[in-house]
Design an enzyme around this catalytic site. Structure first.
Site, PDB file in Angstrom:
ATOM      1  N   GLN A 190       0.848  -1.202   0.000  1.00 18.43           N
ATOM      2  CA  GLN A 190       0.000   0.000   0.000  1.00 18.43           C
ATOM      3  C   GLN A 190       0.881   1.248   0.000  1.00 18.43           C
ATOM      4  O   GLN A 190       0.383   2.363  -0.097  1.00 18.43           O
ATOM      5  CB  GLN A 190      -0.879   0.020   1.255  1.00 18.43           C
ATOM      6  CG  GLN A 190      -1.866  -1.133   1.327  1.00 18.43           C
ATOM      7  CD  GLN A 190      -2.555  -1.179   2.685  1.00 18.43           C
ATOM      8  OE1 GLN A 190      -3.539  -0.492   2.919  1.00 18.43           O
ATOM      9  NE2 GLN A 190      -2.046  -1.990   3.581  1.00 18.43           N
ATOM     10  N   ILE A 211       3.597   4.085  -1.077  1.00 18.13           N
ATOM     11  CA  ILE A 211       3.896   4.799  -2.327  1.00 18.13           C
ATOM     12  C   ILE A 211       5.363   5.198  -2.385  1.00 18.13           C
ATOM     13  O   ILE A 211       5.786   5.890  -3.293  1.00 18.13           O
ATOM     14  CB  ILE A 211       2.991   6.052  -2.446  1.00 18.13           C
ATOM     15  CG1 ILE A 211       3.155   6.968  -1.221  1.00 18.13           C
ATOM     16  CG2 ILE A 211       1.526   5.634  -2.610  1.00 18.13           C
ATOM     17  CD1 ILE A 211       2.385   8.280  -1.321  1.00 18.13           C
ATOM     18  N   HIS A 230      -1.488   1.469  -4.089  1.00 17.88           N
ATOM     19  CA  HIS A 230      -1.888   2.882  -4.065  1.00 17.88           C
ATOM     20  C   HIS A 230      -0.984   3.760  -4.919  1.00 17.88           C
ATOM     21  O   HIS A 230      -0.882   4.971  -4.701  1.00 17.88           O
ATOM     22  CB  HIS A 230      -1.925   3.387  -2.610  1.00 17.88           C
ATOM     23  CG  HIS A 230      -3.023   2.762  -1.806  1.00 17.88           C
ATOM     24  ND1 HIS A 230      -2.987   2.638  -0.441  1.00 17.88           N
ATOM     25  CD2 HIS A 230      -4.211   2.215  -2.193  1.00 17.88           C
ATOM     26  CE1 HIS A 230      -4.092   2.037  -0.017  1.00 17.88           C
ATOM     27  NE2 HIS A 230      -4.857   1.762  -1.064  1.00 17.88           N
ATOM     28  N   CYS A 285      -0.864  14.071 -14.893  1.00 17.99           N
ATOM     29  CA  CYS A 285      -1.996  14.979 -14.688  1.00 17.99           C
ATOM     30  C   CYS A 285      -3.238  14.130 -14.388  1.00 17.99           C
ATOM     31  O   CYS A 285      -3.563  13.224 -15.144  1.00 17.99           O
ATOM     32  CB  CYS A 285      -2.192  15.814 -15.948  1.00 17.99           C
ATOM     33  SG  CYS A 285      -3.681  16.825 -15.886  1.00 17.99           S
ATOM     34  N   CYS A 335      -5.937  14.934 -17.553  1.00 13.18           N
ATOM     35  CA  CYS A 335      -5.843  14.358 -18.902  1.00 13.18           C
ATOM     36  C   CYS A 335      -4.958  13.120 -18.963  1.00 13.18           C
ATOM     37  O   CYS A 335      -4.898  12.459 -19.995  1.00 13.18           O
ATOM     38  CB  CYS A 335      -5.329  15.405 -19.894  1.00 13.18           C
ATOM     39  SG  CYS A 335      -3.576  15.783 -19.695  1.00 13.18           S
ATOM     40  N   CYS A 372      -0.408  21.465 -16.063  1.00 11.20           N
ATOM     41  CA  CYS A 372      -0.094  20.399 -17.014  1.00 11.20           C
ATOM     42  C   CYS A 372       0.295  21.043 -18.348  1.00 11.20           C
ATOM     43  O   CYS A 372      -0.427  21.913 -18.843  1.00 11.20           O
ATOM     44  CB  CYS A 372      -1.326  19.503 -17.192  1.00 11.20           C
ATOM     45  SG  CYS A 372      -1.156  18.279 -18.510  1.00 11.20           S
ATOM     46  N   GLY A 413       2.660  -4.352   9.046  1.00  7.40           N
ATOM     47  CA  GLY A 413       2.746  -2.903   9.196  1.00  7.40           C
ATOM     48  C   GLY A 413       1.588  -2.127   8.596  1.00  7.40           C
ATOM     49  O   GLY A 413       1.781  -1.052   8.060  1.00  7.40           O
ATOM     50  N   SER A 439      -2.690  -0.929   9.294  1.00  6.58           N
ATOM     51  CA  SER A 439      -3.851  -0.902  10.178  1.00  6.58           C
ATOM     52  C   SER A 439      -5.024  -1.669   9.566  1.00  6.58           C
ATOM     53  O   SER A 439      -6.024  -1.897  10.246  1.00  6.58           O
ATOM     54  CB  SER A 439      -4.274   0.542  10.444  1.00  6.58           C
ATOM     55  OG  SER A 439      -4.527   1.196   9.212  1.00  6.58           O
ATOM     56  N   CYS A 446       8.191  -4.285  13.098  1.00  5.42           N
ATOM     57  CA  CYS A 446       8.336  -5.075  11.857  1.00  5.42           C
ATOM     58  C   CYS A 446       9.770  -5.538  11.648  1.00  5.42           C
ATOM     59  O   CYS A 446      10.020  -6.719  11.393  1.00  5.42           O
ATOM     60  CB  CYS A 446       7.911  -4.249  10.644  1.00  5.42           C
ATOM     61  SG  CYS A 446       6.146  -4.123  10.455  1.00  5.42           S
TER      62      CYS A 446
END
Ligand code: OAD
Length: 324
Positions: free
Chosen positions: A128, A130, A149, A157, A160, A195, A236, A238, A288
């Site tokens: 999950q 990024i 995610h 953008c 578009c 953009c 790690g 929730s 972890c």
């Protein structure tokens, strides 16, 4: 019907992983696996949501009110489509830090890489996160990692779909977006990043905002992987954000589920911490990196991890230095 034994401790988890009948293993991770690298999680007391200060963000009073009531609004399509500044301001240090490769993969990330290299049983990492740290583990083939995610290191953008080069975007973030944490680092006021194709101020890293769809890869891969999984390791997270958390109940009844986390999670999704070996869930409570280090040790892979010592963040290195 359950054929494999539910583990009761780290030693029996290691035996399960090495059992020839345990053939397919997937890992679902969340922000907790990256904490040792220095990236805060979302929902812990020091996390991004708990420390959010809407009053510092370039937003309307109504938007600030929403964010104060529910901090996830700061990363929502609802807000972003009319005002990109809250997202860009709150994410500024993370965007620029990613470009500068500030953070390193932790022991938890390296566990996945060792699992693949040593056993070939790693069916998929569903992250999950990024932050892209999973992809620093280059021995894991790219298609074995699903960035549920999205990723902060790719830019497009939202209007578009046109891509923007990361370097160009980061330069614009530096000059156009104020730094709410260290104001002297940026401009006094934020100005739009437009953009170059459609002109809309909707350019951002390719991360999934609340209210937007997950990449179709998530649904395709999980549809293929989950029915055949012997072991799901959840680490790690929730487990409060759907549909990522649905993996926990998409697996068959015979799949053993292991949760590595600071606190119990997922009970409302059916994870059962009470039944012990009679059930199919095992809770490895703790930090972890510490839990995965113990597991790596039990698996006999400690020397392989030590060979990667220099690639680990300082906190993980310190932990590793304590092993014999
Ligand atoms: P959360 O912050 O919601 O949960 C992190 C979990 O990890 C919590 O249960 C912590 O107790 C635990 N934790 C933190 N540090 C730990 C450590 N060192 N060792 C063990 N456990 C630790 O983060 P996520 O579950 O990843 O989505 O959040 C899910 C999604 O919510 C994110 O991907 C993001 C967020 O909003 C979007 O932005 C769409």
């Amino acid at each position: 019907m359950k054929v494999l034994q539910t583990p009761v401790d780290i030693a029996s988890l290691a035996r399960l992983i090495l059992n020839p009948d345990c053939r397919s293993i997937a890992i679902l991770t969340g922000a907790g696996v990256s904490v040792a690298s220095g990236i805060p999680d979302f929902r812990s007391p020091g996390g991004m949501y708990a420390t959010l200060r809407p009053e510092l963000l370039t937003a309307t009073p109504q938007q600030r009110k929403w964010m104060a009531m529910d901090p996830t609004y700061v990363v929502s399509w609802d807000v972003f489509q009319s005002n990109a500044f809250p997202y860009l301001e709150v994410r500024r240090p993370f965007i620029l830090g990613t470009q500068q490769q500030t953070w390193k993969a932790t022991i938890a990330h390296r566990f996945a890489e060792l699992l693949h290299a040593k056993t070939s049983k790693l069916t998929r990492v569903y992250t999950q996160n990024i932050d892209g740290l999973d992809r620093q583990c280059t021995a894991i083939p790219c298609d074995r990692i699903v960035s549920v995610h999205g990723s902060i290191a790719q830019v497009a953008c939202e209007g578009c779909g046109a891509d923007m080069d990361l370097e160009e975007f980061c330069q614009k973030v530096r000059t156009n977006i104020k730094d709410i944490y260290e104001p002297s680092n940026g401009p006094a006021e934020s100005t739009p990043i437009q953009c170059s194709k459609c002109g809309q101020a909707l350019v951002k890293p390719k991360t999934v905002l609340f209210g937007r769809n997950l990449p179709k890869e998530f649904f395709e891969r999980s549809g293929e992987d989950m029915p055949n999984l012997d072991l799901l390791i959840v680490a790690g997270t929730s487990l409060v954000v759907s549909p990522a958390n649905s993996l926990v109940y998409q697996v068959p009844e015979s799949t053993i589920r292991v949760v590595v986390n600071a606190e119990p999670v997922g009970e409302e999704l059916g994870v059962d911490y009470e039944s012990g070996p009679a059930g199919r869930d095992f809770f490895a409570q703790g930090d972890c990196d510490s839990v995965f280090l113990d597991l790596i040790q039990e698996l006999g892979w400690l020397d392989d991890l030590k060979a990667q010592n220099d690639l680990l963040p300082p906190k993980s290195q310190k932990l590793l230095a304590g092993t014999t």
